[in-house]
Structure formats: C-alpha cells, structure tokens
Scaffold this motif. Structure first.
Motif, mmCIF file in Angstrom:
data_model
loop_
_atom_site.group_PDB
_atom_site.id
_atom_site.type_symbol
_atom_site.label_atom_id
_atom_site.label_comp_id
_atom_site.label_asym_id
_atom_site.label_seq_id
_atom_site.Cartn_x
_atom_site.Cartn_y
_atom_site.Cartn_z
ATOM 1 N N ASN A 43 3.188 -7.416 3.075
ATOM 2 C CA ASN A 43 2.069 -6.515 3.381
ATOM 3 C C ASN A 43 2.538 -5.158 3.885
ATOM 4 O O ASN A 43 2.045 -4.645 4.889
ATOM 5 N N LYS A 44 3.488 -4.578 3.170
ATOM 6 C CA LYS A 44 4.082 -3.330 3.647
ATOM 7 C C LYS A 44 3.290 -2.109 3.190
ATOM 8 O O LYS A 44 2.598 -2.131 2.171
ATOM 9 N N THR A 45 3.416 -1.060 3.998
ATOM 10 C CA THR A 45 2.869 0.246 3.664
ATOM 11 C C THR A 45 4.016 1.225 3.511
ATOM 12 O O THR A 45 4.875 1.315 4.393
ATOM 13 N N LYS A 90 0.878 -1.181 0.000
ATOM 14 C CA LYS A 90 0.000 0.000 0.000
ATOM 15 C C LYS A 90 0.914 1.229 0.000
ATOM 16 O O LYS A 90 1.879 1.286 0.776
ATOM 17 N N ASP A 119 -2.892 1.143 10.204
ATOM 18 C CA ASP A 119 -3.128 -0.016 11.074
ATOM 19 C C ASP A 119 -1.875 -0.869 11.281
ATOM 20 O O ASP A 119 -1.584 -1.294 12.395
ATOM 21 N N ASN A 120 -1.138 -1.117 10.197
ATOM 22 C CA ASN A 120 0.008 -2.031 10.291
ATOM 23 C C ASN A 120 1.324 -1.273 10.422
ATOM 24 O O ASN A 120 2.203 -1.328 9.557
ATOM 25 N N LYS A 165 3.917 -1.795 12.157
ATOM 26 C CA LYS A 165 5.120 -2.644 12.194
ATOM 27 C C LYS A 165 5.607 -2.997 10.797
ATOM 28 O O LYS A 165 6.764 -3.376 10.619
ATOM 29 N N ASN A 166 4.739 -2.873 9.816
ATOM 30 C CA ASN A 166 5.122 -3.155 8.427
ATOM 31 C C ASN A 166 5.173 -1.880 7.588
ATOM 32 O O ASN A 166 5.062 -1.930 6.373
ATOM 33 N N THR A 167 5.357 -0.749 8.253
ATOM 34 C CA THR A 167 5.329 0.546 7.565
ATOM 35 C C THR A 167 6.725 1.113 7.363
ATOM 36 O O THR A 167 7.564 1.074 8.277
ATOM 37 N N ILE A 175 7.589 1.830 13.892
ATOM 38 C CA ILE A 175 7.490 1.459 12.483
ATOM 39 C C ILE A 175 8.766 0.741 12.061
ATOM 40 O O ILE A 175 9.787 0.785 12.757
ATOM 41 N N LYS A 176 8.709 0.095 10.901
ATOM 42 C CA LYS A 176 9.830 -0.763 10.480
ATOM 43 C C LYS A 176 11.059 0.045 10.094
ATOM 44 O O LYS A 176 12.156 -0.203 10.577
#
Length: 403
Positions: free
Chosen positions: A365-367, A278, A299-300, A302-304, A325-326
């Motif tokens: 599923n990264k943003t 995203k 929302d995510n 940790k994958n941002t 965040i990542k």
C-alpha cells in the motif's frame, strides 16, 4: 518617452508591442545572462545612452546580475506593472504574490469571477504577460495579476486596487541577495498603495506593514465543509477568495462554483491509484515548503516514498527529516546537499533512475510522491517538462505492468 529594455522573452516582446501602441521609443539590449562573460564594451555603450526615461529588465535576469546592477546606477528600472501607472490605464488590478500556490489561486479567483459574470483575465508570471492584454484593458472589470519576487523587485509606482501575499517561505535564495531581500521584493506589492486601495492581511504572517492602503484582515470562509474534498487542501485560498468576494460585494454563495474547478496539472496530481500503489505528480513543487505542504495531505506517510531533485537553490533540506516517511530518493544536482542534510537518503542520477528505485521497493500500500522541492533547471526546461516526463515513466513502467 524612451525606454531601455534589457533581455528577451515573452514579457519583453509584449512590452515592445505595448510601447509601440503608445508611440514610445525603445532600445533593446539582448544578452545571455546565464554565462559569465565580460561586458566591458557593451557596458560603455549602454551606460552612455541618452534620454532614457525608464528601463525594464526581463524577469529572468537576476537582481544579483552584475550588468544589471551597473546599469541600475544610471537608469531608473521599473516593472511591467508600472507601465499601467505611467500610461494611466484605468483597469482595476488584483495583484497576488507569495512563495507557493500563486498560479492555482489566480486560476481559482479568475474562474469564480467569470462564473459570477464579472469580466476578468488572469495574467503575469505563469500566464501571458500583463501588456499582452492591453487592447482589452478598457473592456475588463478586473485584471488578475500573478507576480513573482523577480517581477516585483523593480516596482516603483504602481498601486494595485487589491493586493495580497498568499504566504512567505524560503525560496529563490540562488537568485536573491538574501531571504530578507526576497521578502522585501514581495512586500513591494503594497508599498505604493493609497487609502483607495486594499491590502488583504493575514496576521499569522507577522509582517511589518508599511503602506497607506486600507488594510483588510483575512476572513475565514465559513462553508469549507461544502467544498469538494479534493479542494479542501486549498482552505487558505478559500479564505482569501471569501475576503475578496466580500470586498467586491459578490454573492458569497458563488464560491460554491469552485466545486467544478479542475486543479492544475502537476500540483499534487493523482495519476495512478490501485489497491497496492498510489502515485502523485507534484512537479510544480520548487521549494521545501511546497513539498512539506504536499506531504501534509498524505494519510499513509509511513508507507510513502518521496522523490526530490533538481537544481540546488541553496534551500535547507533538513526539515524533511522531521517527516516520518519510509524513504527519500534524490536525483540530480541536489544530491550533494541531500547527502549532507537528509538521513539515509537514496541517490539516483536522474528522474528515471529515481522512479525505478521507488517503484521496485517492496512496500504494501505504498504511495510514491514526486515533489522535487527545487527547480527543474539542471535537467529540464521547466516543471511542466519535468512533470510530463514523470507521467511518461508511470505510463511505461506501471500502467503497462498492470494491464
């Protein structure tokens, strides 16, 4: 009446036309204020001008500019809004300021008023100048005016019918003397109001209010559950709009018209979305608070991967460390500060490099959030140009790879 106009740009050009319509004289002094030059001869010429009633500077001239400060000792500087007071314009003004979200709020409010069959135009700051619409003043119910701290700095007399401060956060410390000075500029919005005027007050700001205005406590919009999910992040806007609607005796059900309002470009704009990635373009973010606001809607986390960068505005970046965040990737002149204040930051020379680093990081599923947290002026003319470039990068490297 005679005016000194300092600087250039769309505001000054509109003011010139307005003054001509009032058969007023003006002298325009144009310089490039961003370069350190000696103004000795020009200083004397300007300081010796006679019969100047008022002076107006372009909003682009900083309050710390040495020439402006010297001239301010000799002349009374006013704002563009003050002209409406001087020439006794009857149009009612709803004036909005704040650190973040002004343009979106003004656009939402104007949209609602028009849908409610009320004659309104939005102007100021991100829109066309106030005086651009002088021929329409007597045909309008309300003029919805967005004002920055720069535009409010020289306010000397104007009293809005309704005023409000959306929020107050650290910003523009590269252009103001201090955070206190920046806040004082904002508070000028209600300084000259009287009891026939209204200031909408959010008690959570803990402002010390010094005004003769009728103070209206901010109301909470009770039907936020009926608003589209993509607009609920503007819940604060809905509270202010609800308060204005009640104040103006508009049917509060009309607020639901806003479900058809299209958010403005480069404000948390989702530009790509599939199962694995995203991408969000929030190029309008020019402060750390704006970036934190955008992160609060993801929302995510940790994958941002967050991309920041641009001109250094002397704003602390340390609060970004509090968000789990990542990765954070920084580019441009902000790199020096980012190295000192952000843990494990990744660096790039420009936005293209920063985006490619983010895009090529393997993460399910990264943003990718592009929310620069500062102004664009090291590499771009505006946040719009910066946002357009980011969209082009996405189109070139992401969309083509996923055909």
């Amino acid at each position: 009446m005679k005016f000194l106009l300092l600087g250039k740009g769309k505001s000054i050009e509109s003011i010139k036309k307005y003054l001509k319509s009032k058969k007023c004289q003006y002298i325009q002094a144009v310089f490039d204020f961003e370069y350190k030059k000696k103004y000795s001869l020009i200083d004397e010429e300007l300081l010796n001008l006679k019969d100047i009633d008022f002076a107006i500077k372009s909003p682009g001239i900083k309050e710390t500019n040495k020439l402006y400060l010297k001239l301010a000792l000799n002349f009374t500087f006013i704002s563009e809004l003050d002209l409406l007071n001087i020439f006794n314009e009857k149009v009612k003004c709803i004036v909005i300021t704040g650190s973040n979200g002004k343009t979106t709020f003004v656009s939402m409010l104007t949209y609602l008023l028009k849908k409610s069959k009320i004659k309104a135009i939005c102007c100021g700051n991100s829109f066309l100048p106030i005086t651009h619409y002088y021929k329409k003043f007597d045909k309008l119910d309300y003029l919805i005016v967005e004002q920055s701290s720069f535009q409010l700095h020289d306010l000397k007399m104007f009293k809005p019918y309704i005023s409000l401060i959306l929020n107050l956060q650290n910003n523009h410390l590269d252009s103001s003397y201090s955070l206190k000075s920046y806040f004082e500029n904002k508070k000028n919005i209600y300084k000259y109001q009287n009891k026939e005027c209204y200031f909408i007050y959010d008690s959570n700001m803990n402002l010390s209010i010094d005004t003769n205005a009728t103070i209206i406590d901010l109301l909470t919009y009770p039907n936020i559950d009926k608003i589209n999910d993509n607009l609920k992040k503007y819940h604060c806007n809905f509270n202010y709009i609800y308060t204005i609607v009640k104040l103006l005796n508009i049917n509060e059900n009309n607020i639901l018209y806003l479900n058809n309002f299209k958010p403005l470009k480069y404000r948390e704009q989702l530009i790509y979305n599939n199962k694995n990635i995203k991408i969000i373009n929030d190029s309008k973010s020019t402060s750390v608070d704006a970036t934190l606001f955008a992160l609060s809607h993801i929302d995510n986390l940790k994958n941002t991967i967050l991309i920041i960068g641009g001109k250094d505005k002397n704003l602390s970046l340390a609060r970004l460390n509090e968000i789990k965040i990542k990765y954070i990737i920084c580019y441009g002149k902000l790199n020096d500060r980012a190295c000192k204040e952000i843990k494990n930051v990744l660096l790039a020379n420009n936005l293209k490099e920063a985006f490619l680093i983010a895009y090529n990081i393997t993460l399910a599923n990264k943003t990718i959030l592009f929310s620069p947290a500062t102004s664009s002026f090291d590499q771009y003319k505006s946040f719009e140009q910066r946002g357009q470039h980011f969209n082009k990068l996405v189109k070139k490297y992401v969309k083509e790879n996923n055909k």
